[in-house]
Design a protein around this motif. Structure first.
Motif, PDB file in Angstrom:
ATOM      1  N   VAL A 128     -24.101  15.401  43.267  1.00  0.00           N
ATOM      2  CA  VAL A 128     -22.821  14.970  42.708  1.00  0.00           C
ATOM      3  C   VAL A 128     -21.896  14.521  43.832  1.00  0.00           C
ATOM      4  CG1 VAL A 128     -20.772  15.722  41.461  1.00  0.00           C
ATOM      5  CG2 VAL A 128     -23.025  16.495  40.745  1.00  0.00           C
ATOM      6  N   GLN A 129     -21.355  13.343  43.659  1.00  0.00           N
ATOM      7  CA  GLN A 129     -20.519  12.737  44.689  1.00  0.00           C
ATOM      8  C   GLN A 129     -19.129  12.493  44.100  1.00  0.00           C
ATOM      9  OE1 GLN A 129     -22.512   9.216  45.904  1.00  0.00           O
ATOM     10  NE2 GLN A 129     -21.293   9.005  47.738  1.00  0.00           N
ATOM     11  N   ILE A 130     -18.123  13.023  44.772  1.00  0.00           N
ATOM     12  CA  ILE A 130     -16.754  12.860  44.281  1.00  0.00           C
ATOM     13  C   ILE A 130     -15.995  11.990  45.277  1.00  0.00           C
ATOM     14  CG2 ILE A 130     -14.627  14.081  43.628  1.00  0.00           C
ATOM     15  CD1 ILE A 130     -17.054  14.916  41.988  1.00  0.00           C
ATOM     16  N   ARG A 142     -13.381   9.924  41.270  1.00  0.00           N
ATOM     17  CA  ARG A 142     -14.533   9.276  40.667  1.00  0.00           C
ATOM     18  C   ARG A 142     -15.720  10.201  40.837  1.00  0.00           C
ATOM     19  NH1 ARG A 142     -18.281   5.648  43.690  1.00  0.00           N
ATOM     20  NH2 ARG A 142     -19.123   4.111  42.257  1.00  0.00           N
ATOM     21  N   ILE A 143     -16.482  10.364  39.791  1.00  0.00           N
ATOM     22  CA  ILE A 143     -17.651  11.237  39.881  1.00  0.00           C
ATOM     23  C   ILE A 143     -18.923  10.443  39.629  1.00  0.00           C
ATOM     24  CG2 ILE A 143     -17.210  12.018  37.501  1.00  0.00           C
ATOM     25  CD1 ILE A 143     -18.647  14.635  38.339  1.00  0.00           C
ATOM     26  N   ILE A 144     -19.799  10.463  40.614  1.00  0.00           N
ATOM     27  CA  ILE A 144     -21.071   9.760  40.515  1.00  0.00           C
ATOM     28  C   ILE A 144     -22.181  10.795  40.657  1.00  0.00           C
ATOM     29  CG2 ILE A 144     -22.592   8.054  41.594  1.00  0.00           C
ATOM     30  CD1 ILE A 144     -20.223   6.727  40.400  1.00  0.00           C
ATOM     31  N   GLY A 153     -22.025  -1.935  36.792  1.00  0.00           N
ATOM     32  CA  GLY A 153     -21.336  -1.097  35.815  1.00  0.00           C
ATOM     33  C   GLY A 153     -20.427  -0.096  36.489  1.00  0.00           C
ATOM     34  N   ASN A 154     -19.853   0.808  35.717  1.00  0.00           N
ATOM     35  CA  ASN A 154     -18.920   1.722  36.367  1.00  0.00           C
ATOM     36  C   ASN A 154     -19.603   2.975  36.892  1.00  0.00           C
ATOM     37  OD1 ASN A 154     -18.988   3.789  34.469  1.00  0.00           O
ATOM     38  ND2 ASN A 154     -16.857   3.587  33.881  1.00  0.00           N
ATOM     39  N   ASN A 155     -20.787   3.306  36.390  1.00  0.00           N
ATOM     40  CA  ASN A 155     -21.628   4.348  36.983  1.00  0.00           C
ATOM     41  C   ASN A 155     -21.054   5.756  36.929  1.00  0.00           C
ATOM     42  OD1 ASN A 155     -24.062   3.062  37.996  1.00  0.00           O
ATOM     43  ND2 ASN A 155     -22.652   1.868  39.225  1.00  0.00           N
TER      44      ASN A 155
END
Lengths: 1053, 457
Positions: A128-130, A142-144, A153-155
């Motif tokens: 998880v990348q913030i 943003r959380i990816i 896209g927004n992912n």
């Protein structure tokens, strides 16, 4: 034999509802409201297993019937892992899941309470990348999860509250920094409205496999929020928490303090537009500071034309009828190393929460109120939030159960700072502020006798007084949001149940932008109102049948349907110039109003079914099937199916493993997920341009829509292994996965000479392969001391494996790096076949064998050819969490390490051009000889030798860091951060109970306390907001990030 | 579902007049403000920068915004011409604008996508570049052929147009504009031509602009958002545009009162009670300006019409004066028969009139003004140059073709003391149309600002 006892927590409070089971038998008891239980057994030598969610499971041995009756359960976050709330709000045993999930408990969420819930996940969870916005408290995060599957896209992961999706979108205002209009403002992301104190647990479903049941938006992973419920407890429980934190600067550009503003070593203020010496210029190549020189400055004393004392910058009052000015008395030309630092103030954030809960056999209720008050580090910026949450869970009559969660949130601000490239971002302005400037003296920001009409500044050509910007040119918002869900569950029989549920998320956000008279680019000021209305409704029905075939095989099957309706209204109205100063209404417009209104609407209908079989409670098989029909796709092509299958096997039950291994699990999951697109992508429409006088103007859009779109598809494969060692004191969890995204709906850039700049089409294939690992260890467990350690590691690479027919490379986006007209200084995100997602291209200098080529003038020669600058994605990232407990004291901290990735910095480019940064001191007195080669041959037969031409420092830096040369403003984005620190102390029960409390917990907390990174000027973690999108890998005059610390107190009574 | 996904915000079909309004007004503003005032005025040395406008030092960039903007307008023209409600008149007017816009593209960049352009709807996403020769001279679709055909159509058609804020739907004015553009473009490519009978015929037919009343200009409005953008911009941006030594010396030599309209006396001279005009050398960087001890308070700014009022200037395509100077040049070069002096003086008179300025008595007899058959071309083209201020890049095109007036690159230029002759292709073409971009760039002798286009060679 009957055994009686009571179950308490470590503070001696009773734990009702715990399960007491005699191992190896079917004897079970449940503790009552006072924690007491009674269990009978045929044996005198037995063991009791006591379990309760949130506490560590304990086994108590009874020998010869001797049992002292008192059992203490220790709180545990580990135990949450055993049961997780999964798709559609169904609680399942963790080992039955075939896809990676991670659950975060109350403690991780609220020990260091974050103003934006999403930020609590930083460093905590593998995969998880913030990333944070750069405008402080209230910025978007943003959380990816598992990298970017989509090219364009927004992912972002889907956020779900109690089984129902809510909006985490960032509906930005339609602002573009085109040098004439209002600059971008970040009004925050949707999930930030959820109060962390209302959350029981937060579960991350990482793969599309575990998300297949939430539909297309869940393909990027799901953040499942389970809200707190009223628990079975005697009487009414009240809990409170309060937090007060102080925010200071963590980063600030590394400014030089040797030379002041001006050019060629000369400066003197007269009118701030060029009548003095270089007082129209704003760069910092002026006279040397601290040499005892006296120079006329904007805040040096002067007199008005009637002889009254005024400041030099009170130019209007100093202007004689013939156009000449009254004299200014020069003042010392001294360095002010902290002028920018002192402009910022200490931010203060308080968060308070009170919750009342009550419960009995038939259910519970919980009501909470929370508030947040923030004063930002920028003067006159703030954020306020008030929320009320109510949850009711009640068995209405036998077999019928109701669950309600509703949340009303009002968030508002009197002023959110502007972002981006231009003076409305005061940090941009400081790059053009001479280092001698006493910024504090700008605080009285109107010129003498010109209140409300003309601001006071050191330069009237390009900038606007930063205090005027923040105190008068405000960007406010007021957002009211209601979200919630209501579910009715009817147990038709022991085995069959029916649930009907409806959730809604509605908000309305009114934003007001004020601009005062005399603002640069807005001499008549302006006023604008933006209105955002969002509504999403999800209604679903679910029928579940569970049974056991025999004592070894149990199964459950469910079928259901969902309807999603989403509607967004966005409009703005703007008085582009004001008739009267200081009155901000639409009526007070000097010119015809302009504006726009837009509606976006979509609907998705879905049906689904899923089932699972468990064999011996150790082998689990999961199957799901779903079909969606989306309004956004063409008729005939608007239906798409999802499939997933998973297998998990706790093999230590069947296979003899080496002794240290206490538990084991392997997982396999395959899934195939469909996806739709945004509304109105099928047919082209014309767009309105603002009228020209009375002529209505209409133009083509720049995007060519496509009536033949097909649904997207994401296929995923995942395998995982979990092992526990030494009675699970060490838990290891490893996942590998591959996500392949095919038939992506992309807005592919095409040559604008074709008439359009982008075409919407299906095409492209992106394959992401990744690995996640986490370790949790109970390093030490003594009676008075324990140490829990957690490490998580994430690595992934997204590659473009296929491009649309006939396309050799594909531009996925563009970040503009501002230049004057005629320039074209962009960072292009280009996907090449075999290239990584996130590759950035830009221009730089001509090179010979890797060396920069300099011209005869000693300046580097620009080259418009695009070259690879780097990739904005990290090579890997890691988190480290630690939790120590000594008696009643707990210490926790989280480190966050990101390695790799490139960032293009506009602070670096601009600050070096203007001469405010430390590194521009080199060569000020001697000139700069650029490192590289020069051609001493002819153009046809070049002969390169080491460059020897010296040029003045200002000329050199101006050219080398010219904003077109993206290649000269790169930084490695790696960093190591001490993300969180908390120290808590539970006051002894003896004291606490005397004042009528059940629990009092006080703590010291800190966030972002330390940062280690190669770049001295800004926090590499922050992303820019450009146009209406977050931009990656480009730093765009970001504000300093903050270091926070403060105090927390939590009580229960 | 279909109803839900029908875009309620904008129409799928629209009358051609709304598109035409957009094409004319957007093109006029782009040409005059973004291109003319902000860029070309430096290249043509009407304006000198004091610090930031690096084009004055020949850091040209690609001007991608204009490239993209022109093709977007050309797409609107496609939509006019394929509109069910279109007619002969709309088609012809649209063709005139199309010819003008393509000439802008090819004159600024050289070879550009032309015959394969604007076909995204037919699946052509990477159009090949056509040679400039073809763009001007293709007998079917070339710029000159388009203009000739549309002028002929407008002569006979019984149909009409709406939405035209430039000529108020007057088709005769459009016809005269089309024919005047033919004169402009024949002169543009004159080095590559031997037969000027078409030019002679144009003069003989007398279907050209007749006076300033036929000027192809779109006035700015007093009200936002249709105001002259420089009247609203940052003060610093306005002050980046200074009178140049070049224009200062020419206006002083002519003792020309148009100076009072085009520029302001220096602030210092006004304060001192002795208003005078003073220009700044082009292509100086901030250090040089300071090192030379130049007092920027004693350098002239652009005139009040360019700053102090929102509707002081027009968005321009072509003025009657330009046509007269073109005809004067054509006579002087022997392309056509006629009276060069008469055309020349009509051109000057029209330019004075355009700026509401009275010609001083004896102006035409002044030695620096009067034609004398020794340096007539220089005089004609210098007067023409002055008349083209802010008219897009037209003055730059003329200087590249004729070398008049002879301009010297500024001391701190970044182009090796060479006068730049084109813009770079947009970086995005490297990214999305690379094969065709590479072919065109190598055909032109490299994508750099010193590669001469076909008509200049």
């Amino acid at each position: 034999n009957v055994y009686e006892g009571s179950i308490k927590d470590k503070n001696g409070l009773p734990i009702p509802g715990a399960t007491i089971a005699e191992t190896g038998t079917k004897n079970v008891a449940i503790s009552d409201a006072e924690g007491k239980f009674r269990i009978s057994s045929s044996s005198r030598d037995l063991s009791l297993r006591i379990s309760f969610i949130g506490y560590e499971t304990t086994t108590v041995a009874i020998q010869n019937g001797e049992f002292n009756g008192s059992i203490t359960l220790l709180e545990s976050t580990e135990n949450l892992d055993e049961f997780v709330v999964t798709a559609l709000g169904i609680t399942r045993e963790k080992q039955s899941l075939s896809s990676a999930v991670t659950t975060i408990g109350t403690r991780e969420l609220s020990d260091v309470p974050q103003t934006n819930l999403i930020n609590a996940l930083s460093g905590q969870v593998a995969g998880v990348q913030i990333t944070n916005g750069s405008s402080g408290v209230g910025s978007s995060s943003r959380i990816i999860i598992r990298g970017e599957n989509s090219i364009s896209g927004n992912n972002q992961a889907l956020v779900v509250v109690d089984g129902v999706p809510i909006s985490n979108e960032q509906i930005t205002s339609d602002l573009f920094n085109d040098g004439a209009n209002i600059q971008e403002v970040d009004f925050g992301n949707g999930a930030a409205d959820i109060n962390p104190e209302d959350i029981e647990s937060l579960t991350i479903l990482k793969g599309p496999g575990s998300a297949a049941l939430y539909g297309a938006r869940a393909a990027n992973g799901v953040v499942l929020i389970t809200t707190k419920k009223g628990k079975k407890k005697p009487g009414i429980g009240v809990s409170t928490s309060s937090l007060l934190t102080f925010d200071g600067l963590l980063t600030l550009p590394d400014y030089q303090n040797v030379y002041g503003g001006g050019s060629n070593g000369n400066y003197s203020f007269q009118n701030g537009i060029g009548a003095g010496v270089n007082d129209g210029g704003i760069s910092s190549y002026g006279p040397k500071l601290d040499q005892g020189q006296l120079i006329a400055q904007f805040d040096s004393p002067s007199v008005d034309i009637n002889g009254n004392p005024v400041r030099g910058g009170d130019v209007i009052s100093r202007t004689n009828p013939d156009g000449s000015y009254t004299p200014i008395t020069p003042t010392p030309w001294v360095s002010r190393p902290d002028n920018v630092r002192d402009f910022y103030r200490t931010g203060i954030t308080s968060q308070n929460n009170i919750a009342i809960s009550s419960g009995n056999e038939n259910g519970g209720a919980r009501l909470s109120y929370s508030n947040l008050r923030n004063e930002g580090i920028l003067p006159n910026t703030d954020l306020k939030r008030d929320g009320i949450a109510l949850s009711i869970n009640q068995q209405l009559v036998e077999k019928l159960r109701v669950d309600l969660f509703s949340n009303y949130v009002n968030s508002r601000s009197g002023n959110r700072p502007n972002l981006g490239y231009g003076y409305e971002n005061v940090q941009y302005g400081f790059n053009w502020t001479g280092r001698q400037t006493n910024i504090a003296s700008l605080r009285d920001y109107w010129q003498a006798g010109q209140e409300g009409l003309q601001h006071y500044d050191f330069n009237y050509l390009w900038l606007t007084n930063p205090y005027l910007t923040l105190f008068e040119n405000t960007n406010s918002f007021n957002k009211n949001r209601i979200l919630g869900n209501l579910a009715l569950t009817y147990d038709i029989s022991d085995k069959l149940s029916l649930r009907v549920r409806s959730g809604l998320d509605n908000y309305s956000d009114l934003r007001k932008f004020k601009r005062a008279f005399s603002t640069n680019r807005r001499i008549y000021g302006g006023y604008r109102e933006d209105q955002v209305k969002f509504s999403e409704r999800n209604s679903d029905i679910l029928l579940t049948y569970s049974d056991a075939l025999n004592s070894k095989i149990t199964y459950s099957v469910s079928a259901g349907a969902n309807r999603l309706d989403q509607k967004i209204n966005y409009s703005y109205t703007e008085a582009y110039q004001l008739a009267l100063p200081g009155i901000y209404t639409l009526e007070n417009s000097r010119v015809p109003l302009r504006g726009s209104s837009q509606i976006f609407e979509k609907r998705i209908n879905s049906v689904y079914a899923f089932g699972n079989i468990s064999l011996n409670s150790s082998l689990f098989l999961d199957l799901t099937l779903r079909n969606d029909w989306s309004s956004t796709l063409p008729e005939g092509n608007n239906s798409f199916a999802y499939y997933s299958g998973g297998l998990s096997y706790a093999f230590s039950d069947d296979i003899r493993l080496p002794k240290p291994i206490s538990s084991s699990l392997v997982r396999f999951n395959v899934a195939s997920v469909g996806n739709d697109t945004d509304p109105y992508q099928l047919n082209n429409t014309f767009q309105f341009n603002q009228n020209y006088g009375s002529f209505t103007r209409v133009t083509n859009g720049t995007v060519l829509n496509n009536p033949d779109l097909r649904p997207e598809r994401l296929n995923s494969l995942e395998a995982g292994l979990e092992l526990g060692f030494w009675k699970d004191r060490l838990l290891a969890d490893l996942s590998v996965y591959q996500n392949t995204s095919i038939n992506q709906i992309i807005g592919r850039p095409i040559s604008t000479s074709s008439g359009f700049s982008n075409i919407i089409e299906n095409g492209g294939e992106v394959r992401t392969r990744g690995l996640e690992a986490s370790l949790k260890a109970l390093m030490i467990e003594k009676r008075n001391f324990s140490w829990n350690l957690g490490v998580n590691f994430t690595k992934y690479i997204s590659e473009v494996t296929e491009l649309p027919e006939g396309v050799d490379q594909y531009v996925t986006g563009e970040a503009s790096v501002f230049a004057g007209s005629g320039g074209s200084n962009s960072v292009f995100y280009i996907a090449r076949k075999g290239g990584r997602i996130g590759d950035m291209y830009g221009s730089g200098f001509q090179e010979f064998e890797g060396q920069t080529i300099f011209g005869a003038n000693g300046l580097p020669i620009q080259d418009g050819k695009l070259r690879l600058l780097g990739n904005y994605n990290p090579d890997f990232f890691m988190g480290l969490t630690n939790q120590f407990r000594y008696k009643g004291i707990e210490l926790g901290f989280v480190f966050d390490w990101r390695s790799g990735g490139t960032i293009v910095s506009r602070t670096k480019a601009l600050g070096s051009t203007s001469g405010v940064l430390q590194e521009t001191l080199a060569g000020r007195e001697t000139g700069v000889i650029g490192e590289g080669v020069m051609n001493v041959g002819t153009a046809e037969n070049p002969q390169y030798v080491t460059n020897t031409t010296s040029v003045p420092a200002s000329t050199y830096y101006n050219n080398f860091y010219d904003r077109g040369n993206e290649a000269s403003a790169l930084y490695d984005a790696s960093y190591l951060k001490l993300r969180q620190l908390s120290i808590y102390y539970d006051l002894p029960m003896a004291w606490v109970s005397q004042i009528g409390f059940q629990k009092v917990r006080v703590g010291f907390v800190g966030s972002n306390l330390l940062l280690f990174t190669e770049n001295p000027h800004f926090d590499p973690e922050l992303n820019a907001l450009q146009g209406r999108n977050i931009t990656y890998g480009v730093e765009d005059m970001s504000y300093p990030s903050t270091r926070s610390f403060g105090f927390s107190i939590k009580t229960e009574f | 579902f279909e109803e839900i996904n029908t875009n309620p915000n904008s129409p799928e079909a629209i009358g051609p007049q709304f598109l035409l309004s957009n094409v004319i007004s957007v093109a006029a503003n782009e040409n005059t403000y973004t291109q003319g005032f902000r860029l070309a005025n430096y290249l043509a040395q009407y304006a000198a920068s004091v610090e930031f406008e690096r084009i004055d030092r020949y850091e040209m960039g690609s001007n991608a915004q204009y490239w993209n903007g022109i093709y977007r307008l050309l797409n609107d023209i496609e939509s006019i011409q394929t509109n069910p409600a279109t007619n002969e008149a709309y088609n012809a007017v649209a063709d005139i604008m199309k010819a003008y816009l393509f000439s802008q593209l090819t004159d600024m960049w050289g070879d550009v996508p032309y015959s394969e352009a604007l076909a995204a709807k037919s699946g052509v996403y990477n159009p090949a570049y056509d040679t400039q020769e073809k763009i001007y001279l293709d007998p079917e679709i070339g710029i000159l052929a388009l203009l000739k055909k549309s002028a002929a159509t407008l002569n006979t058609t019984g149909t009409s147009i709406q939405g035209d804020m430039m000529f108020n739907n007057n088709l005769e004015k459009w016809r005269r504009f089309a024919n005047s553009l033919r004169v402009r473009y024949i002169l543009r490519i004159s080095k590559r031509m031997t037969d000027f009978s078409e030019l002679q015929a144009l003069v003989d037919e007398n279907e050209l602009m007749l006076s300033n009343a036929d000027n192809a200009v779109v006035p700015y409005l007093s009200s936002a958002p249709n105001q002259w953008p420089m009247s609203q911009s940052a003060l610093g941006l306005y002050q980046e545009h200074r009178m140049t030594l070049t224009v200062d010396s020419v206006l002083k030599a002519w003792d020309d009162p148009r100076q009072l309209v085009l520029y302001k006396p220096t602030q210092k001279s006004v304060t001192d009670g002795n208003p005078e005009f003073k220009g700044l050398q082009n292509g100086l960087n901030r250090e040089t300006i300071n090192g030379r001890g130049i007092n920027l308070n004693d350098i002239s700014l652009f005139g009040a019409i360019f700053r102090d009022v929102p509707d002081g200037v027009d968005g321009q395509f072509m003025q009657y004066s330009e046509l007269q100077f073109a005809l004067a040049e054509a006579v002087a070069r022997g392309y056509i028969n006629g009276d060069a002096k008469a055309y020349y003086e009509k051109g000057i008179a029209a330019s004075f009139d355009y700026y509401d300025t009275t010609i001083p008595a004896g102006y035409f007899e002044r030695p620096n003004v009067a034609l004398n058959r020794t340096d007539d071309l220089t005089k004609i083209l210098t007067q023409k140059w002055l008349s083209l201020i802010s008219n897009g890049h037209e003055a730059w095109f003329n200087i590249r073709r004729t070398g008049i007036p002879a301009l010297t690159p500024g001391p701190d230029n970044l182009n090796d003391d060479k006068y730049p002759v084109r813009y770079l292709y947009p970086e995005s073409e490297q990214a999305v149309n690379n094969e065709n971009y590479q072919a065109a760039a190598s055909r032109m002798g490299g994508d750099n600002i010193n590669s001469k286009v076909w008509w200049e060679k």
